[in-house]
Design a protein around this motif. Sequence first.
Motif, PDB file in Angstrom:
ATOM      1  N   ALA A  75       0.780  -1.292   0.082  1.00 41.67           N
ATOM      2  CA  ALA A  75      -0.061   0.030  -0.086  1.00 41.67           C
ATOM      3  C   ALA A  75       0.913   1.211   0.089  1.00 41.67           C
ATOM      4  O   ALA A  75       0.428   2.420  -0.261  1.00 41.67           O
ATOM      5  N   LEU A  76       2.218   1.173   0.590  1.00 40.05           N
ATOM      6  CA  LEU A  76       2.907   2.295   0.523  1.00 40.05           C
ATOM      7  C   LEU A  76       3.861   2.456  -0.925  1.00 40.05           C
ATOM      8  O   LEU A  76       4.402   3.559  -1.063  1.00 40.05           O
ATOM      9  N   VAL A  77       3.569   1.424  -1.878  1.00 36.51           N
ATOM     10  CA  VAL A  77       4.298   1.577  -3.161  1.00 36.51           C
ATOM     11  C   VAL A  77       3.235   2.090  -4.169  1.00 36.51           C
ATOM     12  O   VAL A  77       2.267   1.326  -4.445  1.00 36.51           O
ATOM     13  N   TRP A  78       3.516   3.329  -4.410  1.00 35.74           N
ATOM     14  CA  TRP A  78       2.118   3.946  -5.557  1.00 35.74           C
ATOM     15  C   TRP A  78       2.854   3.978  -6.955  1.00 35.74           C
ATOM     16  O   TRP A  78       4.099   3.999  -7.282  1.00 35.74           O
ATOM     17  N   ASP A  79       1.988   4.103  -7.817  1.00 36.68           N
ATOM     18  CA  ASP A  79       2.461   4.386  -9.361  1.00 36.68           C
ATOM     19  C   ASP A  79       2.010   5.641  -9.511  1.00 36.68           C
ATOM     20  O   ASP A  79       1.409   6.470  -8.738  1.00 36.68           O
ATOM     21  N   ARG A  80       2.105   6.066 -10.882  1.00 31.78           N
ATOM     22  CA  ARG A  80       1.665   7.417 -11.104  1.00 31.78           C
ATOM     23  C   ARG A  80       0.311   7.992 -11.336  1.00 31.78           C
ATOM     24  O   ARG A  80      -0.038   9.193 -11.389  1.00 31.78           O
ATOM     25  N   ASP A  81      -0.629   6.705 -11.099  1.00 32.71           N
ATOM     26  CA  ASP A  81      -1.943   6.987 -11.327  1.00 32.71           C
ATOM     27  C   ASP A  81      -2.498   7.159  -9.793  1.00 32.71           C
ATOM     28  O   ASP A  81      -3.719   7.209  -9.495  1.00 32.71           O
ATOM     29  N   GLY A  82      -1.571   6.946  -8.754  1.00 26.57           N
ATOM     30  CA  GLY A  82      -2.033   7.116  -7.477  1.00 26.57           C
ATOM     31  C   GLY A  82      -2.480   5.800  -6.828  1.00 26.57           C
ATOM     32  O   GLY A  82      -3.039   5.696  -5.745  1.00 26.57           O
ATOM     33  N   ARG A  83      -2.297   4.710  -7.638  1.00 25.85           N
ATOM     34  CA  ARG A  83      -2.688   3.187  -7.214  1.00 25.85           C
ATOM     35  C   ARG A  83      -1.543   2.807  -6.362  1.00 25.85           C
ATOM     36  O   ARG A  83      -0.393   2.701  -6.892  1.00 25.85           O
ATOM     37  N   GLY A  84      -1.591   1.921  -5.134  1.00 26.45           N
ATOM     38  CA  GLY A  84      -0.913   1.309  -4.523  1.00 26.45           C
ATOM     39  C   GLY A  84      -0.641   0.102  -5.059  1.00 26.45           C
ATOM     40  O   GLY A  84      -1.579  -0.521  -6.088  1.00 26.45           O
ATOM     41  N   LEU A  85       0.464  -0.954  -4.554  1.00 29.40           N
ATOM     42  CA  LEU A  85       0.818  -2.012  -5.575  1.00 29.40           C
ATOM     43  C   LEU A  85      -0.290  -2.949  -5.126  1.00 29.40           C
ATOM     44  O   LEU A  85      -0.652  -3.894  -5.971  1.00 29.40           O
ATOM     45  N   HIS A  86      -1.181  -2.901  -3.994  1.00 32.23           N
ATOM     46  CA  HIS A  86      -2.160  -3.721  -3.678  1.00 32.23           C
ATOM     47  C   HIS A  86      -3.195  -3.639  -4.786  1.00 32.23           C
ATOM     48  O   HIS A  86      -3.942  -4.768  -5.251  1.00 32.23           O
ATOM     49  N   ASP A  87      -3.445  -2.457  -5.129  1.00 32.37           N
ATOM     50  CA  ASP A  87      -4.487  -2.093  -5.986  1.00 32.37           C
ATOM     51  C   ASP A  87      -4.198  -2.739  -7.618  1.00 32.37           C
ATOM     52  O   ASP A  87      -4.886  -3.143  -8.302  1.00 32.37           O
ATOM     53  N   ARG A  88      -2.861  -2.266  -7.832  1.00 31.94           N
ATOM     54  CA  ARG A  88      -2.126  -3.026  -9.120  1.00 31.94           C
ATOM     55  C   ARG A  88      -2.270  -4.354  -9.204  1.00 31.94           C
ATOM     56  O   ARG A  88      -2.784  -4.885 -10.320  1.00 31.94           O
ATOM     57  N   ILE A  89      -1.869  -5.109  -8.235  1.00 30.49           N
ATOM     58  CA  ILE A  89      -1.765  -6.817  -8.284  1.00 30.49           C
ATOM     59  C   ILE A  89      -3.441  -7.187  -8.647  1.00 30.49           C
ATOM     60  O   ILE A  89      -3.528  -7.931  -9.167  1.00 30.49           O
ATOM     61  N   ALA A  90      -4.273  -6.495  -7.683  1.00 28.63           N
ATOM     62  CA  ALA A  90      -5.744  -7.019  -7.696  1.00 28.63           C
ATOM     63  C   ALA A  90      -6.410  -6.367  -8.834  1.00 28.63           C
ATOM     64  O   ALA A  90      -7.679  -6.716  -9.090  1.00 28.63           O
ATOM     65  N   ARG A  91      -5.825  -5.562  -9.822  1.00 33.20           N
ATOM     66  CA  ARG A  91      -6.461  -4.827 -10.861  1.00 33.20           C
ATOM     67  C   ARG A  91      -7.781  -4.232 -10.416  1.00 33.20           C
ATOM     68  O   ARG A  91      -8.749  -4.408 -11.108  1.00 33.20           O
ATOM     69  N   THR A  92      -7.710  -3.421  -9.546  1.00 36.80           N
ATOM     70  CA  THR A  92      -8.670  -2.572  -9.098  1.00 36.80           C
ATOM     71  C   THR A  92      -7.975  -1.022  -9.215  1.00 36.80           C
ATOM     72  O   THR A  92      -6.674  -0.696  -9.009  1.00 36.80           O
ATOM     73  N   VAL A  93      -8.887  -0.012  -8.853  1.00 33.43           N
ATOM     74  CA  VAL A  93      -8.531   1.243  -8.646  1.00 33.43           C
ATOM     75  C   VAL A  93      -9.909   1.856  -7.581  1.00 33.43           C
ATOM     76  O   VAL A  93     -10.773   1.462  -7.648  1.00 33.43           O
ATOM     77  N   GLU A  94      -9.273   2.778  -6.773  1.00 37.73           N
ATOM     78  CA  GLU A  94     -10.233   3.409  -5.702  1.00 37.73           C
ATOM     79  C   GLU A  94     -10.639   4.649  -6.541  1.00 37.73           C
ATOM     80  O   GLU A  94      -9.654   5.572  -6.830  1.00 37.73           O
ATOM     81  N   VAL A  95     -12.055   4.828  -6.794  1.00 39.26           N
ATOM     82  CA  VAL A  95     -12.441   6.030  -7.143  1.00 39.26           C
ATOM     83  C   VAL A  95     -13.255   6.761  -6.372  1.00 39.26           C
ATOM     84  O   VAL A  95     -13.926   6.186  -5.529  1.00 39.26           O
ATOM     85  N   ARG A  96     -13.755   8.334  -6.789  1.00 36.95           N
ATOM     86  CA  ARG A  96     -14.797   8.870  -6.082  1.00 36.95           C
ATOM     87  C   ARG A  96     -15.995   8.504  -6.663  1.00 36.95           C
ATOM     88  O   ARG A  96     -16.149   8.230  -7.659  1.00 36.95           O
ATOM     89  N   PHE A  97     -17.103   8.638  -5.985  1.00 34.25           N
ATOM     90  CA  PHE A  97     -18.488   8.628  -6.545  1.00 34.25           C
ATOM     91  C   PHE A  97     -19.372   9.618  -5.957  1.00 34.25           C
ATOM     92  O   PHE A  97     -19.036  10.318  -5.104  1.00 34.25           O
TER      93      PHE A  97
END
Length: 155
Positions: A133-155
């Motif tokens: 969760a502390l390793v982020w990409d340039r889209d602001g996703r953590g490594l946990h999101d990249r591996i699970a192929r998810t993204v946290e968005v606003r609604f």
Amino acid sequence: MDKRRAIGSWLSGPRAAMEDAGAELGYPGEQLGLPPQGPGSVARSGRRLAALAFDWALCMFIAYGLITDGYGQKTGNWALLIFFVLSVLTVGTIGSTPGKRLFRLRVIALDTGAPHPGRALLRTVLLCLAVPALVWDRDGRGLHDRIARTVEVRF
């Protein structure tokens, strides 16, 4: 490049340094096909951390109320277990935990849009390890999101 500009780019972060070098980075979520702002855009780190803090406080409160030895010393481990179960169940079914719901965030799968319990399990295991969760990409996703192929968005 003079020292002042070099220090300024370092203080502004890697995104500013890359843009100073002429790289076009775009906005967070552009590569994922998400809008730059508003509903459906990538959630910013402040909201994500606030939602995480709320969820953790809720889990600590539940653990302290249910499982206490009189001094509250064992509640931290139980709070992590409660956080794990809460995250897997809520993200895997409705896409958001109570904290995410409060801060108007949700987790979506990149390919299907709907959260999947298996992805929620993988994402939560990695989130509880903290390092992904502390390793982020340039889209602001953590490594946990990249591996699970998810993204946290606003609604």
